[in-house]
Design a protein around this motif. Structure first.
Motif, PDB file in Angstrom:
ATOM      1  N   MET A   1     -38.677   8.238   6.714  1.00 36.61           N
ATOM      2  CA  MET A   1     -38.709   7.862   5.324  1.00 36.61           C
ATOM      3  C   MET A   1     -39.660   8.795   4.576  1.00 36.61           C
ATOM      4  SD  MET A   1     -40.137   4.358   3.551  1.00 36.61           S
ATOM      5  CE  MET A   1     -41.862   4.637   3.880  1.00 36.61           C
ATOM      6  N   LYS A   2     -39.212   9.294   3.430  1.00 37.01           N
ATOM      7  CA  LYS A   2     -40.074  10.097   2.573  1.00 37.01           C
ATOM      8  C   LYS A   2     -40.708   9.185   1.541  1.00 37.01           C
ATOM      9  CE  LYS A   2     -37.671  14.444   3.029  1.00 37.01           C
ATOM     10  NZ  LYS A   2     -36.953  15.511   2.367  1.00 37.01           N
ATOM     11  N   ALA A   3     -41.976   9.434   1.270  1.00 36.62           N
ATOM     12  CA  ALA A   3     -42.702   8.658   0.273  1.00 36.62           C
ATOM     13  C   ALA A   3     -43.573   9.609  -0.530  1.00 36.62           C
ATOM     14  CB  ALA A   3     -43.557   7.589   0.938  1.00 36.62           C
ATOM     15  N   GLU A   4     -43.587   9.402  -1.848  1.00 36.75           N
ATOM     16  CA  GLU A   4     -44.425  10.213  -2.732  1.00 36.75           C
ATOM     17  C   GLU A   4     -44.941   9.358  -3.877  1.00 36.75           C
ATOM     18  OE1 GLU A   4     -42.563  14.659  -2.089  1.00 36.75           O
ATOM     19  OE2 GLU A   4     -42.540  13.811  -4.089  1.00 36.75           O
ATOM     20  N   LEU A   5     -46.085   9.767  -4.386  1.00 40.90           N
ATOM     21  CA  LEU A   5     -46.633   9.181  -5.604  1.00 40.90           C
ATOM     22  C   LEU A   5     -46.436  10.204  -6.709  1.00 40.90           C
ATOM     23  CD1 LEU A   5     -49.977   7.745  -4.180  1.00 40.90           C
ATOM     24  CD2 LEU A   5     -47.861   6.504  -4.662  1.00 40.90           C
ATOM     25  N   ILE A   6     -45.720   9.804  -7.770  1.00 40.18           N
ATOM     26  CA  ILE A   6     -45.417  10.709  -8.871  1.00 40.18           C
ATOM     27  C   ILE A   6     -46.306  10.334 -10.050  1.00 40.18           C
ATOM     28  CG2 ILE A   6     -43.609  11.582 -10.396  1.00 40.18           C
ATOM     29  CD1 ILE A   6     -41.619  10.438  -8.239  1.00 40.18           C
ATOM     30  N   PRO A   7     -47.247  11.202 -10.448  1.00 32.29           N
ATOM     31  CA  PRO A   7     -48.136  10.879 -11.560  1.00 32.29           C
ATOM     32  C   PRO A   7     -47.348  10.655 -12.853  1.00 32.29           C
ATOM     33  CG  PRO A   7     -48.923  12.811 -10.374  1.00 32.29           C
ATOM     34  CD  PRO A   7     -47.553  12.503  -9.857  1.00 32.29           C
ATOM     35  N   THR A   8     -47.708   9.622 -13.588  1.00 31.43           N
ATOM     36  CA  THR A   8     -47.012   9.355 -14.849  1.00 31.43           C
ATOM     37  C   THR A   8     -47.438  10.328 -15.939  1.00 31.43           C
ATOM     38  OG1 THR A   8     -48.651   7.685 -15.467  1.00 31.43           O
ATOM     39  CG2 THR A   8     -46.669   6.918 -14.320  1.00 31.43           C
ATOM     40  N   ASP A   9     -48.532  11.055 -15.722  1.00 36.29           N
ATOM     41  CA  ASP A   9     -48.981  12.023 -16.722  1.00 36.29           C
ATOM     42  C   ASP A   9     -48.306  13.381 -16.560  1.00 36.29           C
ATOM     43  OD1 ASP A   9     -50.174  13.172 -14.516  1.00 36.29           O
ATOM     44  OD2 ASP A   9     -52.225  13.027 -15.278  1.00 36.29           O
ATOM     45  N   GLY A  10     -47.352  13.477 -15.616  1.00 37.06           N
ATOM     46  CA  GLY A  10     -46.610  14.720 -15.439  1.00 37.06           C
ATOM     47  C   GLY A  10     -47.202  15.675 -14.429  1.00 37.06           C
ATOM     48  N   GLY A  11     -48.205  15.263 -13.671  1.00 30.93           N
ATOM     49  CA  GLY A  11     -48.785  16.127 -12.647  1.00 30.93           C
ATOM     50  C   GLY A  11     -47.853  16.294 -11.459  1.00 30.93           C
ATOM     51  N   ALA A  12     -48.306  17.055 -10.490  1.00 32.01           N
ATOM     52  CA  ALA A  12     -47.501  17.323  -9.290  1.00 32.01           C
ATOM     53  C   ALA A  12     -47.408  16.070  -8.419  1.00 32.01           C
ATOM     54  CB  ALA A  12     -48.131  18.449  -8.487  1.00 32.01           C
ATOM     55  N   GLU A  78     -39.502   3.283  -7.227  1.00 31.56           N
ATOM     56  CA  GLU A  78     -39.706   3.240  -8.670  1.00 31.56           C
ATOM     57  C   GLU A  78     -40.737   2.210  -9.133  1.00 31.56           C
ATOM     58  OE1 GLU A  78     -36.038   3.215 -10.878  1.00 31.56           O
ATOM     59  OE2 GLU A  78     -35.100   4.608  -9.467  1.00 31.56           O
ATOM     60  N   ASP A  79     -41.443   1.547  -8.206  1.00 32.79           N
ATOM     61  CA  ASP A  79     -42.532   0.665  -8.620  1.00 32.79           C
ATOM     62  C   ASP A  79     -43.608   1.500  -9.297  1.00 32.79           C
ATOM     63  OD1 ASP A  79     -41.495  -1.743  -7.809  1.00 32.79           O
ATOM     64  OD2 ASP A  79     -42.708  -1.903  -5.981  1.00 32.79           O
ATOM     65  N   ARG A  80     -44.306   0.881 -10.235  1.00 31.77           N
ATOM     66  CA  ARG A  80     -45.447   1.509 -10.890  1.00 31.77           C
ATOM     67  C   ARG A  80     -46.718   1.013 -10.202  1.00 31.77           C
ATOM     68  NH1 ARG A  80     -43.190  -1.401 -14.713  1.00 31.77           N
ATOM     69  NH2 ARG A  80     -45.206  -2.352 -15.132  1.00 31.77           N
ATOM     70  N   LYS A  87     -52.384   6.437 -12.880  1.00 31.44           N
ATOM     71  CA  LYS A  87     -51.099   5.753 -12.745  1.00 31.44           C
ATOM     72  C   LYS A  87     -50.038   6.639 -12.102  1.00 31.44           C
ATOM     73  CE  LYS A  87     -52.150   3.033 -16.787  1.00 31.44           C
ATOM     74  NZ  LYS A  87     -51.810   2.694 -18.159  1.00 31.44           N
ATOM     75  N   PHE A  88     -49.194   5.987 -11.279  1.00 36.07           N
ATOM     76  CA  PHE A  88     -48.133   6.677 -10.547  1.00 36.07           C
ATOM     77  C   PHE A  88     -46.861   5.843 -10.560  1.00 36.07           C
ATOM     78  CE2 PHE A  88     -52.078   8.099  -8.640  1.00 36.07           C
ATOM     79  CZ  PHE A  88     -51.888   9.459  -8.495  1.00 36.07           C
ATOM     80  N   GLN A  89     -45.758   6.528 -10.221  1.00 41.17           N
ATOM     81  CA  GLN A  89     -44.507   5.857  -9.908  1.00 41.17           C
ATOM     82  C   GLN A  89     -44.213   6.183  -8.448  1.00 41.17           C
ATOM     83  OE1 GLN A  89     -41.166   6.854 -12.361  1.00 41.17           O
ATOM     84  NE2 GLN A  89     -39.912   5.240 -11.528  1.00 41.17           N
ATOM     85  N   VAL A  90     -43.660   5.213  -7.716  1.00 42.74           N
ATOM     86  CA  VAL A  90     -43.416   5.362  -6.287  1.00 42.74           C
ATOM     87  C   VAL A  90     -42.029   5.955  -6.059  1.00 42.74           C
ATOM     88  CG1 VAL A  90     -43.168   4.119  -4.104  1.00 42.74           C
ATOM     89  CG2 VAL A  90     -44.917   3.424  -5.748  1.00 42.74           C
ATOM     90  N   PHE A  91     -41.970   6.978  -5.208  1.00 47.98           N
ATOM     91  CA  PHE A  91     -40.689   7.501  -4.729  1.00 47.98           C
ATOM     92  C   PHE A  91     -40.591   7.160  -3.251  1.00 47.98           C
ATOM     93  CE2 PHE A  91     -38.461  10.603  -2.165  1.00 47.98           C
ATOM     94  CZ  PHE A  91     -37.207  10.600  -2.755  1.00 47.98           C
ATOM     95  N   LEU A  92     -39.495   6.498  -2.859  1.00 48.68           N
ATOM     96  CA  LEU A  92     -39.188   6.233  -1.461  1.00 48.68           C
ATOM     97  C   LEU A  92     -37.749   6.643  -1.228  1.00 48.68           C
ATOM     98  CD1 LEU A  92     -40.701   2.663  -0.941  1.00 48.68           C
ATOM     99  CD2 LEU A  92     -41.658   4.834  -0.187  1.00 48.68           C
ATOM    100  N   GLY A  93     -37.482   7.326  -0.136  1.00 48.59           N
ATOM    101  CA  GLY A  93     -36.122   7.743   0.158  1.00 48.59           C
ATOM    102  C   GLY A  93     -35.953   8.087   1.617  1.00 48.59           C
TER     103      GLY A  93
END
Length: 168
Positions: A1-12, A78-80, A87-93
């Motif tokens: 499973m891939k997991a990432e935290l995606i910053p809501t401010d547009g960071g990497a 997509e959870d916040r 703040k982040f949005q969750v990516f799981l795939g």
């Protein structure tokens, strides 16, 4: 499973590559976020059976999931989530999917939010995503770790790889 935290401010995006990951402000954490609203050791993220579980480590500014302060929570795509004021949005795939960091790493722009509220059409049709159950209907694994065990794991005092955690 891939997991990432995606910053809501547009960071990497921040990939979560380990099964047990400590996030905090100091350099001894697995994921370091240099922000004064985070604690030295802020939380532990655990990847398990298609879920990402987060455990706040009794921090001053807390951890919030979808705006609610939590001690622990199972995260879905997509959870916040907010660690202190970050703040982040969750990516799981699945492992074969392309994560946001991989898309940006190949010269492609990461997905953006169009100003008109509509997404641009995709060049190739996608399969419909399976319906998501509400959080209240999901059978969560039982983590038999008391509060001190989470803190020990975050401090590096527990050999997580050697210990068997019964999820039944």
């Amino acid at each position: 499973m891939k997991a990432e935290l995606i910053p809501t401010d547009g960071g990497a995006p921040i990939p979560i590559t380990k099964d047990v990951t400590v996030l905090g402000r100091r350099e001894f954490c697995d994921i370091v976020i240099d922000d004064p609203s985070l604690s030295k050791r802020h939380c532990v993220l655990v990847k398990t059976d298609g879920l990402l579980v987060v455990r706040d480590l009794a921090t001053t500014n807390g951890t919030r999931v979808k705006g609610q302060k939590i001690r622990w929570a199972a995260l879905l795509p997509e959870d916040r989530i907010a660690f202190g004021g970050v703040k982040f949005q969750v990516f799981l795939g699945p492992d074969e999917s392309r994560a946001p960091s991989e898309q940006a790493g190949r010269g492609e722009a990461p997905p953006s939010n169009p100003t008109n509220g509509r997404a641009a059409p995709d060049p190739a049709p996608r399969k419909a995503a399976p319906a998501r159950k509400p959080h209240s209907e999901i059978d969560l694994p039982r983590l038999d770790l008391d509060d001190s065990s989470w803190l020990d794991a975050a401090r590096g005092g527990m050999a997580v790889d050697d210990e068997v955690i019964d999820l039944d």
